[in-house]
Design a protein around this motif. Structure first.
Motif, PDB file in Angstrom:
ATOM      1  N   LEU A   1      67.466 -36.447 -50.197  1.00 40.83           N
ATOM      2  CA  LEU A   1      68.787 -36.473 -49.573  1.00 40.83           C
ATOM      3  C   LEU A   1      69.453 -35.107 -49.649  1.00 40.83           C
ATOM      4  CD1 LEU A   1      71.009 -38.047 -48.134  1.00 40.83           C
ATOM      5  CD2 LEU A   1      71.906 -38.653 -50.390  1.00 40.83           C
ATOM      6  N   SER A   2      69.312 -34.415 -50.773  1.00 38.22           N
ATOM      7  CA  SER A   2      69.927 -33.089 -50.892  1.00 38.22           C
ATOM      8  C   SER A   2      69.302 -32.118 -49.888  1.00 38.22           C
ATOM      9  CB  SER A   2      69.814 -32.557 -52.318  1.00 38.22           C
ATOM     10  OG  SER A   2      68.496 -32.268 -52.653  1.00 38.22           O
TER      11      SER A   2
ATOM     12  N   HIS B   1      73.186 -29.017 -52.739  1.00 35.62           N
ATOM     13  CA  HIS B   1      72.538 -29.028 -54.052  1.00 35.62           C
ATOM     14  C   HIS B   1      72.532 -30.463 -54.591  1.00 35.62           C
ATOM     15  CE1 HIS B   1      71.778 -28.021 -58.259  1.00 35.62           C
ATOM     16  NE2 HIS B   1      71.243 -26.915 -57.781  1.00 35.62           N
ATOM     17  N   PRO B   2      71.498 -30.854 -55.332  1.00 34.50           N
ATOM     18  CA  PRO B   2      71.467 -32.205 -55.907  1.00 34.50           C
ATOM     19  C   PRO B   2      72.707 -32.538 -56.741  1.00 34.50           C
ATOM     20  CG  PRO B   2      69.317 -31.197 -56.118  1.00 34.50           C
ATOM     21  CD  PRO B   2      70.240 -30.130 -55.590  1.00 34.50           C
TER      22      PRO B   2
ATOM     23  N   THR C   1      75.676 -31.861 -56.040  1.00 35.40           N
ATOM     24  CA  THR C   1      76.690 -32.336 -55.096  1.00 35.40           C
ATOM     25  C   THR C   1      76.495 -33.819 -54.817  1.00 35.40           C
ATOM     26  OG1 THR C   1      76.790 -30.144 -54.095  1.00 35.40           O
ATOM     27  CG2 THR C   1      77.689 -31.972 -52.800  1.00 35.40           C
ATOM     28  N   ILE C   2      75.247 -34.249 -54.702  1.00 34.59           N
ATOM     29  CA  ILE C   2      74.938 -35.668 -54.481  1.00 34.59           C
ATOM     30  C   ILE C   2      75.469 -36.487 -55.658  1.00 34.59           C
ATOM     31  CG2 ILE C   2      73.085 -37.363 -54.180  1.00 34.59           C
ATOM     32  CD1 ILE C   2      73.394 -35.407 -51.791  1.00 34.59           C
ATOM     33  N   TYR C   3      75.176 -36.038 -56.882  1.00 32.52           N
ATOM     34  CA  TYR C   3      75.634 -36.770 -58.072  1.00 32.52           C
ATOM     35  C   TYR C   3      77.164 -36.782 -58.164  1.00 32.52           C
ATOM     36  CZ  TYR C   3      70.833 -37.123 -59.699  1.00 32.52           C
ATOM     37  OH  TYR C   3      69.504 -37.424 -59.810  1.00 32.52           O
ATOM     38  N   LYS C   4      77.801 -35.695 -57.784  1.00 32.47           N
ATOM     39  CA  LYS C   4      79.270 -35.635 -57.814  1.00 32.47           C
ATOM     40  C   LYS C   4      79.856 -36.658 -56.838  1.00 32.47           C
ATOM     41  CE  LYS C   4      81.428 -32.174 -55.889  1.00 32.47           C
ATOM     42  NZ  LYS C   4      81.986 -30.848 -55.590  1.00 32.47           N
ATOM     43  N   LEU C   5      79.302 -36.733 -55.637  1.00 27.96           N
ATOM     44  CA  LEU C   5      79.780 -37.707 -54.646  1.00 27.96           C
ATOM     45  C   LEU C   5      79.524 -39.140 -55.122  1.00 27.96           C
ATOM     46  CD1 LEU C   5      78.588 -35.893 -51.401  1.00 27.96           C
ATOM     47  CD2 LEU C   5      80.966 -36.249 -52.118  1.00 27.96           C
ATOM     48  N   LEU C   6      78.416 -39.364 -55.799  1.00 27.17           N
ATOM     49  CA  LEU C   6      78.124 -40.695 -56.347  1.00 27.17           C
ATOM     50  C   LEU C   6      79.132 -41.077 -57.426  1.00 27.17           C
ATOM     51  CD1 LEU C   6      74.239 -40.527 -56.545  1.00 27.17           C
ATOM     52  CD2 LEU C   6      75.578 -42.122 -55.149  1.00 27.17           C
TER      53      LEU C   6
END
Length: 74
Positions: free
Chosen positions: A18-19, A25-26, A28-33
Motif C-alpha cells: 500500500l505504501s 512512507h510506511p 504514514t500508513i501506520y499514522k493514518l491507521l
C-alpha cells in the motif's frame, strides 16, 4: 455441465504494498491507521487493505476541499 460459481476475490495489499501504491512512507500508513482515517483490517497482527476500498477512499479524499466542502476546478 456442472454449474460453477465464480468468485472474484478482492485484491488485498500489505502495508508495504500500500505504501508503494500510494507512494508514501510506511510510517504514514501506520499514522493514518492510528487516527482511524484509513480503511483496513487486521489478520492477526498484520494490517491488510482491500484495493477497491482504498481506491474509493482516495477518490473521496480528493473530492473534499480543506474547508470540508467539495472542490471545484475552474
Amino acid at each position: 455441465m456442472a454449474n460453477e460459481t465464480k468468485y472474484n476475490l478482492p485484491r488485498v495489499m500489505t502495508v508495504k504494498e500500500l505504501s508503494e501504491y500510494l507512494r508514501v512512507h510506511p510510517s504514514t500508513i501506520y499514522k493514518l491507521l492510528r487516527r482511524g482515517e484509513l480503511p483496513g483490517f487486521r489478520i492477526g497482527t498484520d494490517w491488510r487493505f482491500n484495493a477497491e476500498v482504498i481506491d474509493r477512499w482516495c477518490l473521496e479524499r480528493n473530492m473534499k476541499a480543506p474547508d470540508g466542502g467539495t472542490s471545484s476546478q475552474n
